[in-house]
Design a protein around this motif. Structure first.
Motif, PDB file in Angstrom:
ATOM      1  N   ARG A 241       0.830  -1.207   0.000  1.00 41.22           N
ATOM      2  CA  ARG A 241       0.000   0.000   0.000  1.00 41.22           C
ATOM      3  C   ARG A 241       0.866   1.259   0.000  1.00 41.22           C
ATOM      4  O   ARG A 241       0.549   2.247  -0.654  1.00 41.22           O
ATOM      5  CB  ARG A 241      -0.940   0.001   1.209  1.00 41.22           C
ATOM      6  CG  ARG A 241      -2.084  -0.993   1.111  1.00 41.22           C
ATOM      7  CD  ARG A 241      -2.938  -0.978   2.374  1.00 41.22           C
ATOM      8  NE  ARG A 241      -3.983  -1.977   2.358  1.00 41.22           N
ATOM      9  CZ  ARG A 241      -5.223  -1.794   1.900  1.00 41.22           C
ATOM     10  NH1 ARG A 241      -5.565  -0.615   1.408  1.00 41.22           N
ATOM     11  NH2 ARG A 241      -6.112  -2.758   1.943  1.00 41.22           N
ATOM     12  N   ALA A 242       1.987   1.236   0.725  1.00 43.48           N
ATOM     13  CA  ALA A 242       2.873   2.396   0.775  1.00 43.48           C
ATOM     14  C   ALA A 242       3.444   2.712  -0.600  1.00 43.48           C
ATOM     15  O   ALA A 242       3.532   3.882  -1.000  1.00 43.48           O
ATOM     16  CB  ALA A 242       3.994   2.154   1.775  1.00 43.48           C
ATOM     17  N   LEU A 243       3.818   1.692  -1.359  1.00 41.46           N
ATOM     18  CA  LEU A 243       4.377   1.925  -2.686  1.00 41.46           C
ATOM     19  C   LEU A 243       3.336   2.477  -3.649  1.00 41.46           C
ATOM     20  O   LEU A 243       3.669   3.262  -4.546  1.00 41.46           O
ATOM     21  CB  LEU A 243       4.990   0.634  -3.238  1.00 41.46           C
ATOM     22  CG  LEU A 243       6.389   0.317  -2.712  1.00 41.46           C
ATOM     23  CD1 LEU A 243       6.864  -1.028  -3.217  1.00 41.46           C
ATOM     24  CD2 LEU A 243       7.377   1.386  -3.151  1.00 41.46           C
ATOM     25  N   TYR A 244       2.085   2.083  -3.502  1.00 40.52           N
ATOM     26  CA  TYR A 244       1.031   2.603  -4.367  1.00 40.52           C
ATOM     27  C   TYR A 244       0.832   4.108  -4.172  1.00 40.52           C
ATOM     28  O   TYR A 244       0.308   4.787  -5.043  1.00 40.52           O
ATOM     29  CB  TYR A 244      -0.294   1.877  -4.095  1.00 40.52           C
ATOM     30  CG  TYR A 244      -0.615   0.796  -5.094  1.00 40.52           C
ATOM     31  CD1 TYR A 244      -1.487   1.027  -6.148  1.00 40.52           C
ATOM     32  CD2 TYR A 244      -0.054  -0.467  -4.984  1.00 40.52           C
ATOM     33  CE1 TYR A 244      -1.795   0.039  -7.061  1.00 40.52           C
ATOM     34  CE2 TYR A 244      -0.347  -1.465  -5.890  1.00 40.52           C
ATOM     35  CZ  TYR A 244      -1.223  -1.210  -6.922  1.00 40.52           C
ATOM     36  OH  TYR A 244      -1.516  -2.195  -7.819  1.00 40.52           O
ATOM     37  N   LYS A 245       1.252   4.621  -3.023  1.00 41.39           N
ATOM     38  CA  LYS A 245       1.100   6.053  -2.754  1.00 41.39           C
ATOM     39  C   LYS A 245       2.347   6.850  -3.134  1.00 41.39           C
ATOM     40  O   LYS A 245       2.368   8.061  -2.992  1.00 41.39           O
ATOM     41  CB  LYS A 245       0.803   6.251  -1.259  1.00 41.39           C
ATOM     42  CG  LYS A 245      -0.498   5.615  -0.802  1.00 41.39           C
ATOM     43  CD  LYS A 245      -0.686   5.741   0.708  1.00 41.39           C
ATOM     44  CE  LYS A 245      -1.938   5.043   1.170  1.00 41.39           C
ATOM     45  NZ  LYS A 245      -2.123   5.118   2.644  1.00 41.39           N
ATOM     46  N   SER A 246       3.381   6.190  -3.630  1.00 48.80           N
ATOM     47  CA  SER A 246       4.650   6.862  -3.897  1.00 48.80           C
ATOM     48  C   SER A 246       4.661   7.590  -5.237  1.00 48.80           C
ATOM     49  O   SER A 246       3.892   7.275  -6.157  1.00 48.80           O
ATOM     50  CB  SER A 246       5.795   5.833  -3.881  1.00 48.80           C
ATOM     51  OG  SER A 246       5.710   4.979  -5.017  1.00 48.80           O
ATOM     52  N   GLU A 247       5.567   8.553  -5.375  1.00 50.31           N
ATOM     53  CA  GLU A 247       5.755   9.257  -6.640  1.00 50.31           C
ATOM     54  C   GLU A 247       6.302   8.311  -7.706  1.00 50.31           C
ATOM     55  O   GLU A 247       5.976   8.437  -8.889  1.00 50.31           O
ATOM     56  CB  GLU A 247       6.710  10.443  -6.438  1.00 50.31           C
ATOM     57  CG  GLU A 247       6.153  11.546  -5.560  1.00 50.31           C
ATOM     58  CD  GLU A 247       4.886  12.156  -6.133  1.00 50.31           C
ATOM     59  OE1 GLU A 247       4.848  12.381  -7.366  1.00 50.31           O
ATOM     60  OE2 GLU A 247       3.942  12.393  -5.358  1.00 50.31           O
ATOM     61  N   ASP A 248       7.138   7.373  -7.300  1.00 52.61           N
ATOM     62  CA  ASP A 248       7.687   6.422  -8.265  1.00 52.61           C
ATOM     63  C   ASP A 248       6.596   5.555  -8.877  1.00 52.61           C
ATOM     64  O   ASP A 248       6.652   5.222 -10.066  1.00 52.61           O
ATOM     65  CB  ASP A 248       8.732   5.528  -7.587  1.00 52.61           C
ATOM     66  CG  ASP A 248      10.099   6.190  -7.521  1.00 52.61           C
ATOM     67  OD1 ASP A 248      10.243   7.327  -8.036  1.00 52.61           O
ATOM     68  OD2 ASP A 248      11.027   5.578  -6.960  1.00 52.61           O
ATOM     69  N   PHE A 249       5.593   5.161  -8.081  1.00 50.76           N
ATOM     70  CA  PHE A 249       4.490   4.385  -8.632  1.00 50.76           C
ATOM     71  C   PHE A 249       3.743   5.203  -9.683  1.00 50.76           C
ATOM     72  O   PHE A 249       3.438   4.705 -10.775  1.00 50.76           O
ATOM     73  CB  PHE A 249       3.520   3.953  -7.530  1.00 50.76           C
ATOM     74  CG  PHE A 249       2.235   3.369  -8.065  1.00 50.76           C
ATOM     75  CD1 PHE A 249       2.202   2.066  -8.538  1.00 50.76           C
ATOM     76  CD2 PHE A 249       1.084   4.134  -8.114  1.00 50.76           C
ATOM     77  CE1 PHE A 249       1.023   1.532  -9.049  1.00 50.76           C
ATOM     78  CE2 PHE A 249      -0.094   3.608  -8.625  1.00 50.76           C
ATOM     79  CZ  PHE A 249      -0.134   2.306  -9.080  1.00 50.76           C
ATOM     80  N   LYS A 250       3.466   6.454  -9.356  1.00 50.28           N
ATOM     81  CA  LYS A 250       2.757   7.317 -10.311  1.00 50.28           C
ATOM     82  C   LYS A 250       3.571   7.507 -11.590  1.00 50.28           C
ATOM     83  O   LYS A 250       3.033   7.506 -12.693  1.00 50.28           O
ATOM     84  CB  LYS A 250       2.465   8.673  -9.663  1.00 50.28           C
ATOM     85  CG  LYS A 250       1.511   8.587  -8.476  1.00 50.28           C
ATOM     86  CD  LYS A 250       1.388   9.929  -7.776  1.00 50.28           C
ATOM     87  CE  LYS A 250       0.548   9.815  -6.513  1.00 50.28           C
ATOM     88  NZ  LYS A 250       0.512  11.103  -5.759  1.00 50.28           N
ATOM     89  N   GLU A 251       4.899   7.652 -11.439  1.00 45.33           N
ATOM     90  CA  GLU A 251       5.766   7.796 -12.602  1.00 45.33           C
ATOM     91  C   GLU A 251       5.767   6.523 -13.444  1.00 45.33           C
ATOM     92  O   GLU A 251       5.743   6.578 -14.687  1.00 45.33           O
ATOM     93  CB  GLU A 251       7.186   8.125 -12.155  1.00 45.33           C
ATOM     94  CG  GLU A 251       8.270   7.971 -13.223  1.00 45.33           C
ATOM     95  CD  GLU A 251       8.089   8.874 -14.431  1.00 45.33           C
ATOM     96  OE1 GLU A 251       8.799   8.633 -15.435  1.00 45.33           O
ATOM     97  OE2 GLU A 251       7.246   9.803 -14.404  1.00 45.33           O
ATOM     98  N   GLY A 252       5.768   5.365 -12.776  1.00 40.97           N
ATOM     99  CA  GLY A 252       5.727   4.112 -13.510  1.00 40.97           C
ATOM    100  C   GLY A 252       4.472   3.979 -14.346  1.00 40.97           C
ATOM    101  O   GLY A 252       4.524   3.555 -15.507  1.00 40.97           O
ATOM    102  N   ARG A 253       3.323   4.342 -13.782  1.00 39.11           N
ATOM    103  CA  ARG A 253       2.060   4.262 -14.515  1.00 39.11           C
ATOM    104  C   ARG A 253       2.036   5.272 -15.669  1.00 39.11           C
ATOM    105  O   ARG A 253       1.579   4.969 -16.771  1.00 39.11           O
ATOM    106  CB  ARG A 253       0.888   4.528 -13.566  1.00 39.11           C
ATOM    107  CG  ARG A 253       0.720   3.520 -12.467  1.00 39.11           C
ATOM    108  CD  ARG A 253       0.381   2.138 -12.996  1.00 39.11           C
ATOM    109  NE  ARG A 253      -0.948   2.104 -13.567  1.00 39.11           N
ATOM    110  CZ  ARG A 253      -1.341   1.253 -14.498  1.00 39.11           C
ATOM    111  NH1 ARG A 253      -0.479   0.390 -15.005  1.00 39.11           N
ATOM    112  NH2 ARG A 253      -2.576   1.258 -14.942  1.00 39.11           N
ATOM    113  N   LYS A 254       2.547   6.483 -15.400  1.00 39.34           N
ATOM    114  CA  LYS A 254       2.560   7.521 -16.442  1.00 39.34           C
ATOM    115  C   LYS A 254       3.470   7.120 -17.590  1.00 39.34           C
ATOM    116  O   LYS A 254       3.116   7.269 -18.769  1.00 39.34           O
ATOM    117  CB  LYS A 254       3.021   8.848 -15.832  1.00 39.34           C
ATOM    118  CG  LYS A 254       2.977  10.017 -16.808  1.00 39.34           C
ATOM    119  CD  LYS A 254       3.387  11.310 -16.112  1.00 39.34           C
ATOM    120  CE  LYS A 254       3.351  12.482 -17.102  1.00 39.34           C
ATOM    121  NZ  LYS A 254       3.789  13.747 -16.452  1.00 39.34           N
TER     122      LYS A 254
END
Length: 267
Positions: A241-254
């Motif tokens: 859950r912590a990783l889903y809230k990270s900037e890196d997760f958002k960057e990966g999806r983008k």
């Protein structure tokens, strides 16, 4: 020919065959990616199997061209960033348990793409059979996530530290032959159809054995491994859950949506 024709509506199919049950992941139009409804369907199917005393072995497989490409990230994202638990129904057994959930044998049969959560569903099984075309993957780190369904514990235990890390840390995929070499697969069949036939044959042999002895064998073996793994497995949900809230997760999806390599910042 194995008759396992799927329902057009159910995301998880359940078909009884004598003393064994065939449980099928049924989202072939989206490579059998696991969304919350599918995950809950598996949890309920496992519970029904566990509590039906006339069933002695289960076979998990995937409909269509792939076993499963893993988690349906878009479907899980809202759940992962909230504090809501995924499984709240009393009549369930977690298919990625924090400790072994089934007291009876589970055989998994994989083919095609078997990635991430798909691979982790495969790791929970007691015996594993792969079609020759199986392509395994545990590539969450390349997408700003991590293997949060137990691979960090079970893959390491089954394949050895360096074998598991070689694939989890790079995101490289591997073949059925490589999985067999590492001991993560016990048998390779030429085709998906033959793999499923082999899985049913294996489950049928198990079902012919004394059920109390089978349960005692599994319980004894789990005593040797479960207690040492329990703490690591219990922390996975919080870490995921912590990783889903990270900037890196958002960057990966983008980056994935834009078709470019991600640029991770470690935050």
């Amino acid at each position: 020919m194995v008759d396992v024709a799927p329902s057009v509506t159910s995301k998880v199919t359940v078909k009884r065959r004598g003393q064994i049950v065939l449980i099928g992941i049924n989202r072939p139009n989206i490579q059998n990616r696991i969304d919350p409804e599918t995950y809950l369907g598996l949890a309920k199917a496992y519970y029904q199997y566990e509590h039906d005393s006339s069933l002695r072995a289960a076979v998990l497989f995937g409909h269509g061209d792939n076993f499963s490409r893993g988690i349906d990230v878009d479907a899980f994202q809202a759940l992962a960033t909230s504090e809501q638990p995924l499984l709240t129904d009393a009549e369930i057994i977690d298919p990625l348990p924090k400790a072994k959930g089934l007291s009876k044998p589970l055989v998994v049969v994989v083919h095609g793409d078997t990635w991430n959560m798909g691979h982790e569903l495969h790791l929970v099984a007691d015996i594993r059979i792969a079609a020759a075309d199986t392509r395994f993957g545990q590539d969450e780190n390349t997408h700003g996530r991590f293997p949060g369904g137990g691979a960090t514990v079970r893959f390491v235990r089954e394949a050895g530290w360096a074998n598991a890390m070689r694939f989890m840390l790079t995101g490289d995929h591997w073949s059925a032959e490589e999985a067999f070499r590492m001991g993560v697969v016990q048998k390779i069949a030429p085709t998906a159809e033959q793999a499923l036939e082999a899985g049913i044959e294996m489950a049928t042999k198990i079902a012919a054995c004394g059920p109390l002895g089978i349960k005692a064998t599994l319980a004894s073996a789990h005593q040797a491994v479960d207690l040492s793994e329990a703490e690591a497995l219990s922390k996975l949900e919080t870490q995921y859950r912590a990783l889903y809230k990270s900037e890196d997760f958002k960057e990966g999806r983008k980056a994935e949506a834009e078709g470019r390599p991600p640029i991770y910042q470690g935050r």
